[in-house]
Design an enzyme around this catalytic site. Sequence first.
Site, PDB file in Angstrom:
ATOM      1  N   CYS A  20       0.798  -1.234   0.000  1.00  0.00           N
ATOM      2  CA  CYS A  20       0.000   0.000   0.000  1.00  0.00           C
ATOM      3  C   CYS A  20       0.827   1.278   0.000  1.00  0.00           C
ATOM      4  O   CYS A  20       0.774   2.059  -0.956  1.00  0.00           O
ATOM      5  CB  CYS A  20      -0.923   0.005   1.212  1.00  0.00           C
ATOM      6  SG  CYS A  20      -2.091  -1.356   1.208  1.00  0.00           S
TER       7      CYS A  20
HETATM    8  N1  LIG Z   1      -2.608  -6.180   1.632  1.00  0.00           N
HETATM    9  C1  LIG Z   1      -3.112  -5.186   2.324  1.00  0.00           C
HETATM   10  O1  LIG Z   1      -2.792  -5.012   3.486  1.00  0.00           O
HETATM   11  C2  LIG Z   1      -4.109  -4.223   1.708  1.00  0.00           C
HETATM   12  C3  LIG Z   1      -4.771  -3.314   2.556  1.00  0.00           C
HETATM   13  C4  LIG Z   1      -5.718  -2.449   2.030  1.00  0.00           C
HETATM   14  C5  LIG Z   1      -5.976  -2.457   0.659  1.00  0.00           C
HETATM   15  N2  LIG Z   1      -5.316  -3.323  -0.174  1.00  0.00           N
HETATM   16  C6  LIG Z   1      -5.668  -3.307  -1.593  1.00  0.00           C
HETATM   17  O2  LIG Z   1      -6.474  -4.453  -1.867  1.00  0.00           O
HETATM   18  C7  LIG Z   1      -6.212  -4.936  -3.193  1.00  0.00           C
HETATM   19  C8  LIG Z   1      -5.781  -6.398  -3.131  1.00  0.00           C
HETATM   20  O3  LIG Z   1      -4.573  -6.485  -2.400  1.00  0.00           O
HETATM   21  P1  LIG Z   1      -4.056  -7.838  -1.760  1.00  0.00           P
HETATM   22  O4  LIG Z   1      -2.959  -7.466  -0.838  1.00  0.00           O
HETATM   23  O5  LIG Z   1      -5.178  -8.645  -1.248  1.00  0.00           O
HETATM   24  O6  LIG Z   1      -3.459  -8.559  -3.070  1.00  0.00           O
HETATM   25  P2  LIG Z   1      -2.993 -10.085  -3.200  1.00  0.00           P
HETATM   26  O7  LIG Z   1      -1.967 -10.097  -4.273  1.00  0.00           O
HETATM   27  O8  LIG Z   1      -2.680 -10.641  -1.856  1.00  0.00           O
HETATM   28  O9  LIG Z   1      -4.300 -10.831  -3.695  1.00  0.00           O
HETATM   29  C9  LIG Z   1      -4.881 -10.621  -4.920  1.00  0.00           C
HETATM   30  C10 LIG Z   1      -5.512 -11.920  -5.407  1.00  0.00           C
HETATM   31  O10 LIG Z   1      -6.195 -11.638  -6.623  1.00  0.00           O
HETATM   32  C11 LIG Z   1      -5.995 -12.715  -7.495  1.00  0.00           C
HETATM   33  N3  LIG Z   1      -6.256 -12.245  -8.850  1.00  0.00           N
HETATM   34  C12 LIG Z   1      -5.463 -11.545  -9.682  1.00  0.00           C
HETATM   35  N4  LIG Z   1      -6.099 -11.284 -10.823  1.00  0.00           N
HETATM   36  C13 LIG Z   1      -7.328 -11.808 -10.726  1.00  0.00           C
HETATM   37  C14 LIG Z   1      -8.435 -11.866 -11.579  1.00  0.00           C
HETATM   38  N5  LIG Z   1      -8.416 -11.287 -12.790  1.00  0.00           N
HETATM   39  N6  LIG Z   1      -9.542 -12.520 -11.158  1.00  0.00           N
HETATM   40  C15 LIG Z   1      -9.565 -13.104  -9.932  1.00  0.00           C
HETATM   41  N7  LIG Z   1      -8.533 -13.075  -9.080  1.00  0.00           N
HETATM   42  C16 LIG Z   1      -7.433 -12.435  -9.464  1.00  0.00           C
HETATM   43  C17 LIG Z   1      -4.591 -13.180  -7.218  1.00  0.00           C
HETATM   44  O11 LIG Z   1      -4.373 -14.517  -7.645  1.00  0.00           O
HETATM   45  C18 LIG Z   1      -4.520 -13.024  -5.690  1.00  0.00           C
HETATM   46  O12 LIG Z   1      -4.922 -14.207  -5.043  1.00  0.00           O
HETATM   47  C19 LIG Z   1      -5.160  -4.004  -3.755  1.00  0.00           C
HETATM   48  O13 LIG Z   1      -5.792  -2.979  -4.454  1.00  0.00           O
HETATM   49  C20 LIG Z   1      -4.488  -3.427  -2.507  1.00  0.00           C
HETATM   50  O14 LIG Z   1      -3.912  -2.160  -2.762  1.00  0.00           O
HETATM   51  C21 LIG Z   1      -4.399  -4.215   0.335  1.00  0.00           C
END
Ligand SMILES: NC(=O)c1ccc[n+]([C@@H]2O[C@H](COP(=O)([O-])OP(=O)(O)OC[C@H]3O[C@@H](n4cnc5c(N)ncnc54)[C@H](O)[C@@H]3O)[C@@H](O)[C@H]2O)c1
Length: 430
Positions: free
Chosen positions: A262
């Site tokens: 983030c």
């Molecule tokens: N990790 C954090 O602490 C956090 C906190 C707040 C917000 N976010 C936001 O949340 C969002 C997700 O982050 P995350 O950390 O969970 O990412 P991540 O990489 O852990 O998870 C994303 C998942 O999406 C899947 N994916 C990718 N493309 C896809 C598709 N086309 N269809 C279905 N699944 C698909 C991936 O295989 C993966 O399992 C981002 O925008 C991030 O900025 C993350």
Amino acid sequence: MNKPIGVIGLGYVGLPLCVHFARSATRVIGFDVDEKKVRKLNSGESYILHIPAEEIQSARDAERFEATTDFSRIGECEAVIICVPTPLGRHREPDIRFIIRTGKAIAPHIQPGTVVILESTTYPGTTDTDLRKALEEGSGMTAGKDFHLAYSPEREDPGRKDRNVTQIPKVIGGLTPTCLERAKAVYETAIEQLVPVSTCRVAEAVKLMENIFRSVNIAMVNELKIVYEAMGIDIWEVIDAAKTKPFGYMPFYPGPGLGGHCIPIDPFYLTWKAREYGQSTKFIELAGEINTAMPGFVVKHVSEALSSAGKPLKDSRILMLGIAYKANVDDDRESPAYALWRMLEDLGAKVDYHDPHVPVIRPSREHSRFAGRENVELTPENAQGYDLVLVTTKHDGVDYEMVAREARLIVDTRNAFTGLNQDPDKYFKA
Ligand SMILES: NC(=O)c1ccc[n+]([C@@H]2O[C@H](COP(=O)([O-])OP(=O)(O)OC[C@H]3O[C@@H](n4cnc5c(N)ncnc54)[C@H](O)[C@@H]3O)[C@@H](O)[C@H]2O)c1
């Protein structure tokens, strides 16, 4: 809600959300493109450190959770929540391809009345412009009329034990007042406090502001760390005293650089979008500059610590304690440890790492040169065997007392040795 909720993207954000919905008696179908993850979840396993396998198994046992790669099953869902990655492109521009790809994949399957909610962090306008277009073109329906569209930012703080997703107030903006009401109804079962705002764009802007706030404040303490160090003042002691002020102050801590999915990324989503409106983002860029310079500051201290013991950096053996970007998580994305590792090796040092949560470095586009490198056990022999131990992450359960006793030199970027022997000949903060 009779029909299940679909959660797309079962990563650090999507998977905890599934678990919380399932816990609050809502049926959830998790969608991901990664077949391995889907297989694991369906056999009751977890791949995220702070989500215990038992949570998955009990949701499976209660028949409230299943995972799939079959996007046609979106048609079964009352609502669809999108939690896919939003990284930066090569030139640090927003890369919303995952959101658009998801929009296109689900569009043919959404039904009249489906509620589509985006949770991925992104610039204002993504939901009501980019995602809306993908959904309308693929479904032949109109957002706000035939189906509902909303944005609700995720506030997950991985590894945090004092609050869970249920207790964190959730901001929601809808495309229309009805979209907002329908989105609120989706979360009501699982979240204690909802915070409605007037538009999707406001909700998108809230998330960016929260992360920019952190980035700017971390940059400020990083700058103060350097200034105070020159004055012989320990920033950690200053922060500990300052945080006793009961109003108008909250503590932020310095470190070896920014990490995680983030804080190093999200501010650039706003910077990029601001340009379209002819606006500059000087604060954000200055914070980025200061935070990006921190690994260089640490390397300088490593080099000075080695010199004080008569050793050049070149050919020295360094054990880095911590690869994860923050304490007690297994997430190494954007970790400053990699920047340090690269810089130290480029200067001729030989670097190994110990991280109880990262047994091996997984292949990735950013850190391909380290892929396959394995965790080194933290034994007294190993602590003694390296010329220097560099603390980059302060995980619980690491035996810092033993390291304080056995290591020849220590450079500590996390204030991990409070209350332990800090022999000035071998212990250095950076
Ligand atoms: N990790 C954090 O602490 C956090 C906190 C707040 C917000 N976010 C936001 O949340 C969002 C997700 O982050 P995350 O950390 O969970 O990412 P991540 O990489 O852990 O998870 C994303 C998942 O999406 C899947 N994916 C990718 N493309 C896809 C598709 N086309 N269809 C279905 N699944 C698909 C991936 O295989 C993966 O399992 C981002 O925008 C991030 O900025 C993350």
